[in-house]
Write an enzyme that holds these catalytic residues in place. Sequence first.
Site, PDB file in Angstrom:
ATOM      1  N   TYR A 173      25.112  -8.755   7.813  1.00 55.00           N
ATOM      2  CA  TYR A 173      26.165  -9.223   7.843  1.00 55.00           C
ATOM      3  C   TYR A 173      26.508  -9.122   9.352  1.00 55.00           C
ATOM      4  O   TYR A 173      26.626  -9.483  10.603  1.00 55.00           O
ATOM      5  CB  TYR A 173      27.792  -9.460   6.838  1.00 55.00           C
ATOM      6  CG  TYR A 173      28.801 -10.328   7.628  1.00 55.00           C
ATOM      7  CD1 TYR A 173      28.977 -11.125   7.384  1.00 55.00           C
ATOM      8  CD2 TYR A 173      30.255  -9.619   7.664  1.00 55.00           C
ATOM      9  CE1 TYR A 173      29.347 -12.057   7.155  1.00 55.00           C
ATOM     10  CE2 TYR A 173      30.854 -10.363   8.377  1.00 55.00           C
ATOM     11  CZ  TYR A 173      30.783 -11.988   7.402  1.00 55.00           C
ATOM     12  OH  TYR A 173      32.059 -12.255   8.297  1.00 55.00           O
ATOM     13  N   LYS A 177      26.576 -10.526  13.140  1.00 54.60           N
ATOM     14  CA  LYS A 177      27.864 -11.109  13.781  1.00 54.60           C
ATOM     15  C   LYS A 177      28.292 -10.097  15.346  1.00 54.60           C
ATOM     16  O   LYS A 177      28.538  -9.969  16.439  1.00 54.60           O
ATOM     17  CB  LYS A 177      29.399 -10.075  13.288  1.00 54.60           C
ATOM     18  CG  LYS A 177      29.228 -11.258  11.410  1.00 54.60           C
ATOM     19  CD  LYS A 177      29.529 -12.699  12.768  1.00 54.60           C
ATOM     20  CE  LYS A 177      29.692 -13.493  10.728  1.00 54.60           C
ATOM     21  NZ  LYS A 177      29.928 -14.829  11.493  1.00 54.60           N
ATOM     22  N   PHE A 206      40.624 -13.487   6.069  1.00 48.81           N
ATOM     23  CA  PHE A 206      41.525 -14.743   5.923  1.00 48.81           C
ATOM     24  C   PHE A 206      41.196 -15.368   4.844  1.00 48.81           C
ATOM     25  O   PHE A 206      39.707 -14.881   4.029  1.00 48.81           O
ATOM     26  CB  PHE A 206      41.087 -15.447   7.400  1.00 48.81           C
ATOM     27  CG  PHE A 206      41.195 -15.627   9.256  1.00 48.81           C
ATOM     28  CD1 PHE A 206      41.035 -14.245   9.265  1.00 48.81           C
ATOM     29  CD2 PHE A 206      42.442 -16.233   9.047  1.00 48.81           C
ATOM     30  CE1 PHE A 206      41.771 -14.189  10.353  1.00 48.81           C
ATOM     31  CE2 PHE A 206      43.135 -15.839  10.453  1.00 48.81           C
ATOM     32  CZ  PHE A 206      42.314 -14.738  10.712  1.00 48.81           C
TER      33      PHE A 206
HETATM   34  N1  LIG Z   1      36.859 -15.725   6.123  1.00 53.00           N
HETATM   35  C1  LIG Z   1      37.219 -14.287   6.795  1.00 53.00           C
HETATM   36  O1  LIG Z   1      38.302 -13.689   6.409  1.00 53.00           O
HETATM   37  C2  LIG Z   1      36.056 -14.549   7.313  1.00 53.00           C
HETATM   38  C3  LIG Z   1      36.611 -13.262   8.489  1.00 53.00           C
HETATM   39  C4  LIG Z   1      35.651 -13.062   9.651  1.00 53.00           C
HETATM   40  C5  LIG Z   1      34.555 -13.719   9.722  1.00 53.00           C
HETATM   41  N2  LIG Z   1      34.636 -14.858   8.603  1.00 53.00           N
HETATM   42  C6  LIG Z   1      33.039 -16.128   9.471  1.00 53.00           C
HETATM   43  O2  LIG Z   1      34.065 -17.456   9.375  1.00 53.00           O
HETATM   44  C7  LIG Z   1      33.442 -18.104   9.359  1.00 53.00           C
HETATM   45  C8  LIG Z   1      33.779 -19.032   8.347  1.00 53.00           C
HETATM   46  O3  LIG Z   1      34.099 -18.388   7.259  1.00 53.00           O
HETATM   47  P1  LIG Z   1      35.010 -19.107   5.622  1.00 53.00           P
HETATM   48  O4  LIG Z   1      35.509 -18.008   5.216  1.00 53.00           O
HETATM   49  O5  LIG Z   1      35.450 -20.767   6.693  1.00 53.00           O
HETATM   50  O6  LIG Z   1      33.828 -19.597   5.241  1.00 53.00           O
HETATM   51  P2  LIG Z   1      33.434 -20.427   3.936  1.00 53.00           P
HETATM   52  O7  LIG Z   1      32.412 -20.037   3.352  1.00 53.00           O
HETATM   53  O8  LIG Z   1      34.794 -20.757   3.268  1.00 53.00           O
HETATM   54  O9  LIG Z   1      32.824 -21.574   5.140  1.00 53.00           O
HETATM   55  C9  LIG Z   1      31.522 -21.620   5.145  1.00 53.00           C
HETATM   56  C10 LIG Z   1      30.819 -22.709   6.111  1.00 53.00           C
HETATM   57  O10 LIG Z   1      29.219 -22.887   6.478  1.00 53.00           O
HETATM   58  C11 LIG Z   1      28.611 -23.549   6.121  1.00 53.00           C
HETATM   59  N3  LIG Z   1      27.732 -23.171   5.792  1.00 53.00           N
HETATM   60  C12 LIG Z   1      26.734 -22.050   5.373  1.00 53.00           C
HETATM   61  N4  LIG Z   1      25.382 -21.984   6.409  1.00 53.00           N
HETATM   62  C13 LIG Z   1      25.148 -23.179   6.759  1.00 53.00           C
HETATM   63  C14 LIG Z   1      24.398 -23.970   7.608  1.00 53.00           C
HETATM   64  N5  LIG Z   1      23.101 -22.714   7.485  1.00 53.00           N
HETATM   65  N6  LIG Z   1      24.629 -24.503   8.211  1.00 53.00           N
HETATM   66  C15 LIG Z   1      25.506 -25.412   7.966  1.00 53.00           C
HETATM   67  N7  LIG Z   1      26.746 -25.290   7.081  1.00 53.00           N
HETATM   68  C16 LIG Z   1      26.946 -23.279   6.989  1.00 53.00           C
HETATM   69  C17 LIG Z   1      29.304 -23.201   4.196  1.00 53.00           C
HETATM   70  O11 LIG Z   1      28.939 -24.855   3.637  1.00 53.00           O
HETATM   71  C18 LIG Z   1      30.646 -23.620   3.814  1.00 53.00           C
HETATM   72  O12 LIG Z   1      31.231 -24.863   4.357  1.00 53.00           O
HETATM   73  C19 LIG Z   1      31.435 -17.854   9.048  1.00 53.00           C
HETATM   74  O13 LIG Z   1      31.226 -17.123   9.923  1.00 53.00           O
HETATM   75  C20 LIG Z   1      32.475 -16.088   8.292  1.00 53.00           C
HETATM   76  O14 LIG Z   1      31.204 -15.080   8.365  1.00 53.00           O
HETATM   77  C21 LIG Z   1      35.310 -15.014   8.002  1.00 53.00           C
END
Ligand SMILES: NC(=O)c1ccc[n+]([C@@H]2O[C@H](COP(=O)([O-])OP(=O)(O)OC[C@H]3O[C@@H](n4cnc5c(N)ncnc54)[C@H](O)[C@@H]3O)[C@@H](O)[C@H]2O)c1
Length: 266
Positions: A173, A177, A206
Amino acid sequence: IFAEAKHQCWSMAHIVKSVKGLRVLVTGGGSGLGSATVKRMLEGGARVIACDLAGEDSLPKGAVFQKTDVTCEKEVGAALAAATKQFGGLDVAVNCAGIGVAQRTYNWNKDAVHPLKEFARVLEVNACGTFNVCRLAAQLMAKNEPNEDGSRGVLVNTASVAAFDGQVGQVAYSASKGAIVGLTLPMARDLSPIGIRVVTIAPGLFDTPLLAKLPEKARKLLAANVPFPQRLGDPAEYAHLVEAIVTNPMLNGECIRLDGALRMMP
Ligand SMILES: NC(=O)c1ccc[n+]([C@@H]2O[C@H](COP(=O)([O-])OP(=O)(O)OC[C@H]3O[C@@H](n4cnc5c(N)ncnc54)[C@H](O)[C@@H]3O)[C@@H](O)[C@H]2O)c1
Protein backbone atom coordinates in the site's frame (compact mmCIF):
# COMPACT_ATOMS: atom_id res chain seq x y z
CA ILE A 1 -3.68 46.88 7.23
CA PHE A 2 -6.04 44.46 5.55
CA ALA A 3 -8.29 47.18 4.18
CA GLU A 4 -5.34 49.13 2.79
CA ALA A 5 -3.77 46.06 1.22
CA LYS A 6 -7.04 45.16 -0.37
CA HIS A 7 -7.20 48.54 -2.10
CA GLN A 8 -3.56 48.65 -3.07
CA CYS A 9 -2.63 45.35 -4.55
CA TRP A 10 -4.82 42.43 -3.69
CA SER A 11 -6.47 40.94 -6.66
CA MET A 12 -8.74 37.92 -6.60
CA ALA A 13 -8.94 37.89 -10.38
CA HIS A 14 -7.41 34.44 -10.79
CA ILE A 15 -9.42 32.67 -8.12
CA VAL A 16 -12.07 30.53 -9.72
CA LYS A 17 -15.16 31.51 -7.74
CA SER A 18 -16.80 28.11 -7.52
CA VAL A 19 -17.10 24.71 -9.14
CA LYS A 20 -20.44 25.71 -10.65
CA GLY A 21 -20.82 24.36 -14.16
CA LEU A 22 -17.54 22.41 -14.08
CA ARG A 23 -17.52 18.92 -15.57
CA VAL A 24 -16.08 16.53 -12.98
CA LEU A 25 -15.17 12.82 -13.04
CA VAL A 26 -14.62 11.03 -9.72
CA THR A 27 -13.20 7.50 -9.53
CA GLY A 28 -14.13 5.44 -6.49
CA GLY A 29 -17.17 7.70 -6.50
CA GLY A 30 -19.43 5.00 -5.09
CA SER A 31 -17.97 5.04 -1.57
CA GLY A 32 -16.13 7.00 1.12
CA LEU A 33 -13.95 9.93 0.05
CA GLY A 34 -15.05 9.64 -3.59
CA SER A 35 -18.72 9.63 -2.69
CA ALA A 36 -18.28 12.73 -0.46
CA THR A 37 -16.52 14.47 -3.37
CA VAL A 38 -19.36 13.61 -5.75
CA LYS A 39 -21.82 15.09 -3.22
CA ARG A 40 -19.87 18.32 -2.65
CA MET A 41 -19.28 18.91 -6.36
CA LEU A 42 -22.99 18.43 -7.07
CA GLU A 43 -23.92 20.80 -4.24
CA GLY A 44 -21.55 23.38 -5.77
CA GLY A 45 -23.34 23.13 -9.10
CA ALA A 46 -20.85 20.92 -10.97
CA ARG A 47 -21.88 18.15 -13.33
CA VAL A 48 -20.49 14.86 -12.06
CA ILE A 49 -19.75 11.43 -13.43
CA ALA A 50 -18.98 8.85 -10.74
CA CYS A 51 -16.83 5.88 -11.81
CA ASP A 52 -16.66 2.77 -9.70
CA LEU A 53 -16.88 -1.00 -9.82
CA ALA A 54 -20.21 -0.73 -7.98
CA GLY A 55 -22.16 1.67 -5.80
CA GLU A 56 -24.67 3.11 -8.25
CA ASP A 57 -27.52 2.74 -5.72
CA SER A 58 -25.86 4.91 -3.06
CA LEU A 59 -25.03 7.80 -5.41
CA PRO A 60 -26.52 11.20 -4.67
CA LYS A 61 -29.27 12.35 -7.07
CA GLY A 62 -27.91 14.09 -10.12
CA ALA A 63 -24.69 12.14 -10.54
CA VAL A 64 -24.12 10.01 -13.63
CA PHE A 65 -22.79 6.54 -12.81
CA GLN A 66 -20.35 4.73 -15.08
CA LYS A 67 -19.21 1.23 -14.13
CA THR A 68 -15.44 1.50 -14.51
CA ASP A 69 -12.37 -0.44 -13.51
CA VAL A 70 -9.64 2.22 -13.36
CA THR A 71 -7.00 -0.29 -14.46
CA CYS A 72 -8.80 -0.92 -17.78
CA GLU A 73 -7.92 1.43 -20.64
CA LYS A 74 -11.14 0.58 -22.49
CA GLU A 75 -13.42 1.20 -19.48
CA VAL A 76 -11.76 4.51 -18.56
CA GLY A 77 -12.04 5.49 -22.22
CA ALA A 78 -15.75 4.67 -22.07
CA ALA A 79 -16.17 6.82 -18.93
CA LEU A 80 -14.49 9.76 -20.66
CA ALA A 81 -16.65 9.18 -23.74
CA ALA A 82 -19.69 9.30 -21.45
CA ALA A 83 -18.46 12.63 -19.99
CA THR A 84 -18.04 13.97 -23.51
CA LYS A 85 -21.50 12.78 -24.54
CA GLN A 86 -23.29 14.03 -21.42
CA PHE A 87 -21.31 17.20 -20.61
CA GLY A 88 -19.33 17.96 -23.79
CA GLY A 89 -15.93 17.40 -22.12
CA LEU A 90 -14.12 17.35 -18.79
CA ASP A 91 -12.57 19.99 -16.49
CA VAL A 92 -11.67 18.00 -13.37
CA ALA A 93 -10.74 14.36 -12.64
CA VAL A 94 -10.50 13.20 -9.01
CA ASN A 95 -8.86 9.82 -8.36
CA CYS A 96 -10.27 8.16 -5.24
CA ALA A 97 -10.42 4.51 -6.33
CA GLY A 98 -8.06 2.47 -4.24
CA ILE A 99 -7.47 -0.80 -2.40
CA GLY A 100 -5.26 -2.00 0.43
CA VAL A 101 -3.67 -5.18 1.70
CA ALA A 102 -2.12 -6.04 5.07
CA GLN A 103 0.89 -8.31 4.80
CA ARG A 104 4.47 -8.31 6.06
CA THR A 105 7.33 -8.53 3.56
CA TYR A 106 8.24 -11.79 5.27
CA ASN A 107 6.35 -13.34 8.18
CA TRP A 108 8.98 -15.37 10.03
CA ASN A 109 6.46 -17.00 12.40
CA LYS A 110 4.63 -18.57 9.47
CA ASP A 111 7.64 -18.64 7.11
CA ALA A 112 5.41 -16.83 4.61
CA VAL A 113 6.64 -14.27 2.11
CA HIS A 114 4.42 -11.48 0.82
CA PRO A 115 2.76 -12.88 -2.32
CA LEU A 116 4.17 -11.05 -5.33
CA LYS A 117 0.73 -11.15 -6.96
CA GLU A 118 -0.83 -9.15 -4.10
CA PHE A 119 1.94 -6.56 -4.22
CA ALA A 120 1.46 -6.17 -7.98
CA ARG A 121 -2.36 -5.97 -7.63
CA VAL A 122 -2.18 -3.06 -5.17
CA LEU A 123 0.33 -1.25 -7.40
CA GLU A 124 -1.89 -1.97 -10.42
CA VAL A 125 -5.06 -0.47 -8.92
CA ASN A 126 -3.63 2.39 -6.87
CA ALA A 127 -0.68 3.58 -8.96
CA CYS A 128 -1.39 2.34 -12.51
CA GLY A 129 -5.14 3.03 -12.15
CA THR A 130 -4.48 6.62 -11.08
CA PHE A 131 -1.98 7.11 -13.90
CA ASN A 132 -4.36 5.54 -16.43
CA VAL A 133 -7.14 7.96 -15.54
CA CYS A 134 -4.78 10.96 -15.46
CA ARG A 135 -3.21 10.35 -18.87
CA LEU A 136 -6.56 9.74 -20.62
CA ALA A 137 -8.33 12.60 -18.83
CA ALA A 138 -5.47 14.95 -19.79
CA GLN A 139 -5.94 13.98 -23.44
CA LEU A 140 -9.60 14.98 -23.22
CA MET A 141 -8.93 18.16 -21.21
CA ALA A 142 -6.40 19.26 -23.84
CA LYS A 143 -9.38 19.87 -26.14
CA ASN A 144 -10.81 22.51 -23.75
CA GLU A 145 -10.56 26.19 -24.60
CA PRO A 146 -8.20 27.67 -21.97
CA ASN A 147 -9.66 30.24 -19.56
CA GLU A 148 -8.02 33.70 -19.27
CA ASP A 149 -5.40 32.19 -16.92
CA GLY A 150 -4.50 29.54 -19.53
CA SER A 151 -6.10 26.74 -17.53
CA ARG A 152 -7.65 23.71 -19.23
CA GLY A 153 -8.21 21.39 -16.28
CA VAL A 154 -7.22 19.92 -12.93
CA LEU A 155 -6.22 16.39 -11.86
CA VAL A 156 -6.57 15.55 -8.16
CA ASN A 157 -5.04 12.30 -6.88
CA THR A 158 -5.34 10.50 -3.56
CA ALA A 159 -2.22 9.15 -1.89
CA SER A 160 -2.08 8.52 1.86
CA VAL A 161 0.10 9.42 4.83
CA ALA A 162 1.26 5.81 4.39
CA ALA A 163 3.32 7.12 1.47
CA PHE A 164 5.53 8.79 4.10
CA ASP A 165 5.04 6.82 7.31
CA GLY A 166 3.88 3.39 6.24
CA GLN A 167 3.21 0.93 9.04
CA VAL A 168 4.05 -2.73 9.51
CA GLY A 169 2.16 -4.71 6.87
CA GLN A 170 1.68 -1.73 4.57
CA VAL A 171 4.60 -2.37 2.24
CA ALA A 172 2.47 -2.74 -0.91
CA TYR A 173 0.00 0.00 0.00
CA SER A 174 2.77 2.46 0.94
CA ALA A 175 4.69 1.71 -2.26
CA SER A 176 1.57 2.36 -4.34
CA LYS A 177 0.83 5.62 -2.55
CA GLY A 178 4.48 6.68 -2.73
CA ALA A 179 4.20 6.21 -6.50
CA ILE A 180 1.26 8.63 -6.59
CA VAL A 181 3.22 11.22 -4.59
CA GLY A 182 6.20 10.68 -6.91
CA LEU A 183 4.27 11.17 -10.13
CA THR A 184 2.68 14.43 -9.00
CA LEU A 185 5.47 16.89 -9.82
CA PRO A 186 6.66 15.35 -13.11
CA MET A 187 3.07 15.06 -14.31
CA ALA A 188 2.41 18.70 -13.40
CA ARG A 189 5.54 19.61 -15.36
CA ASP A 190 4.51 17.39 -18.31
CA LEU A 191 1.10 19.01 -18.52
CA SER A 192 2.02 22.62 -17.71
CA PRO A 193 2.36 23.65 -21.40
CA ILE A 194 -1.34 22.88 -21.88
CA GLY A 195 -2.50 24.37 -18.56
CA ILE A 196 -3.48 21.24 -16.65
CA ARG A 197 -2.67 21.20 -12.92
CA VAL A 198 -1.91 18.09 -10.86
CA VAL A 199 -2.31 18.01 -7.09
CA THR A 200 -2.25 15.04 -4.69
CA ILE A 201 -3.95 14.77 -1.31
CA ALA A 202 -2.41 12.49 1.34
CA PRO A 203 -5.24 11.79 3.80
CA GLY A 204 -4.62 10.62 7.35
CA LEU A 205 -7.40 8.56 8.95
CA PHE A 206 -10.85 9.15 7.55
CA ASP A 207 -14.16 7.68 8.63
CA THR A 208 -15.09 5.74 5.49
CA PRO A 209 -16.32 2.18 4.85
CA LEU A 210 -12.62 1.26 4.63
CA LEU A 211 -12.14 2.00 8.35
CA ALA A 212 -15.72 1.08 9.32
CA LYS A 213 -14.68 -2.57 8.93
CA LEU A 214 -12.47 -2.21 12.03
CA PRO A 215 -13.84 -2.88 15.53
CA GLU A 216 -14.97 0.25 17.43
CA LYS A 217 -12.08 -0.19 19.92
CA ALA A 218 -9.51 -0.11 17.12
CA ARG A 219 -11.16 2.94 15.54
CA LYS A 220 -11.05 4.78 18.89
CA LEU A 221 -7.38 3.88 19.29
CA LEU A 222 -6.57 5.19 15.82
CA ALA A 223 -8.46 8.41 16.46
CA ALA A 224 -6.63 8.90 19.79
CA ASN A 225 -3.32 9.11 17.92
CA VAL A 226 -4.40 12.16 15.93
CA PRO A 227 -2.99 15.26 17.70
CA PHE A 228 -5.77 17.65 16.73
CA PRO A 229 -8.63 17.42 15.99
CA GLN A 230 -8.50 14.16 17.93
CA ARG A 231 -10.91 12.20 15.80
CA LEU A 232 -11.16 10.50 12.43
CA GLY A 233 -11.49 12.83 9.47
CA ASP A 234 -14.90 13.42 7.96
CA PRO A 235 -14.99 12.55 4.23
CA ALA A 236 -16.65 15.95 3.75
CA GLU A 237 -13.34 17.53 4.89
CA TYR A 238 -11.53 15.69 2.12
CA ALA A 239 -14.12 16.91 -0.41
CA HIS A 240 -13.66 20.45 0.94
CA LEU A 241 -9.95 20.26 0.06
CA VAL A 242 -10.73 18.95 -3.43
CA GLU A 243 -12.89 22.02 -4.00
CA ALA A 244 -10.15 24.32 -2.63
CA ILE A 245 -7.62 22.74 -5.02
CA VAL A 246 -9.92 23.10 -8.00
CA THR A 247 -10.69 26.73 -7.26
CA ASN A 248 -7.14 27.87 -6.38
CA PRO A 249 -5.06 28.04 -9.59
CA MET A 250 -1.71 28.44 -7.79
CA LEU A 251 -1.85 24.95 -6.27
CA ASN A 252 0.11 22.67 -8.58
CA GLY A 253 2.69 19.85 -8.49
CA GLU A 254 2.29 19.39 -4.74
CA CYS A 255 1.17 16.74 -2.27
CA ILE A 256 -0.91 18.06 0.63
CA ARG A 257 -1.23 16.10 3.87
CA LEU A 258 -4.74 16.23 5.34
CA ASP A 259 -4.22 14.51 8.66
CA GLY A 260 -4.66 16.63 11.82
CA ALA A 261 -0.84 16.49 12.33
CA LEU A 262 -0.92 12.68 12.52
CA ARG A 263 2.38 10.83 12.09
CA MET A 264 1.71 7.11 11.99
CA MET A 265 3.57 4.85 14.45
CA PRO A 266 5.55 1.87 13.05
N1 LIG B 1 -10.19 6.27 4.56
C1 LIG B 1 -8.97 6.61 4.89
O1 LIG B 1 -8.65 6.79 6.06
C2 LIG B 1 -7.91 6.83 3.82
C3 LIG B 1 -6.66 7.31 4.24
C4 LIG B 1 -5.68 7.54 3.30
C5 LIG B 1 -5.94 7.29 1.97
N2 LIG B 1 -7.14 6.81 1.59
C6 LIG B 1 -7.34 6.55 0.16
O2 LIG B 1 -8.47 7.25 -0.29
C7 LIG B 1 -9.07 6.55 -1.36
C8 LIG B 1 -10.55 6.33 -1.03
O3 LIG B 1 -10.61 5.55 0.14
P1 LIG B 1 -11.95 5.31 0.95
O4 LIG B 1 -11.60 5.31 2.37
O5 LIG B 1 -13.02 6.21 0.46
O6 LIG B 1 -12.22 3.78 0.54
P2 LIG B 1 -13.54 3.04 0.07
O7 LIG B 1 -13.20 1.59 0.10
O8 LIG B 1 -14.72 3.51 0.85
O9 LIG B 1 -13.70 3.53 -1.44
C9 LIG B 1 -12.85 3.14 -2.44
C10 LIG B 1 -13.65 2.91 -3.69
O10 LIG B 1 -12.76 2.54 -4.77
C11 LIG B 1 -13.41 1.58 -5.55
N3 LIG B 1 -12.44 0.80 -6.34
C12 LIG B 1 -11.56 -0.14 -5.89
N4 LIG B 1 -10.89 -0.66 -6.92
C13 LIG B 1 -11.35 -0.06 -8.04
C14 LIG B 1 -11.05 -0.18 -9.42
N5 LIG B 1 -10.13 -1.04 -9.87
N6 LIG B 1 -11.72 0.62 -10.29
C15 LIG B 1 -12.65 1.50 -9.85
N7 LIG B 1 -12.98 1.65 -8.57
C16 LIG B 1 -12.34 0.87 -7.67
C17 LIG B 1 -14.17 0.71 -4.57
O11 LIG B 1 -15.23 0.00 -5.22
C18 LIG B 1 -14.68 1.76 -3.58
O12 LIG B 1 -15.98 2.21 -3.93
C19 LIG B 1 -8.28 5.24 -1.54
O13 LIG B 1 -7.35 5.42 -2.56
C20 LIG B 1 -7.58 5.10 -0.19
O14 LIG B 1 -6.37 4.38 -0.32
C21 LIG B 1 -8.14 6.57 2.48
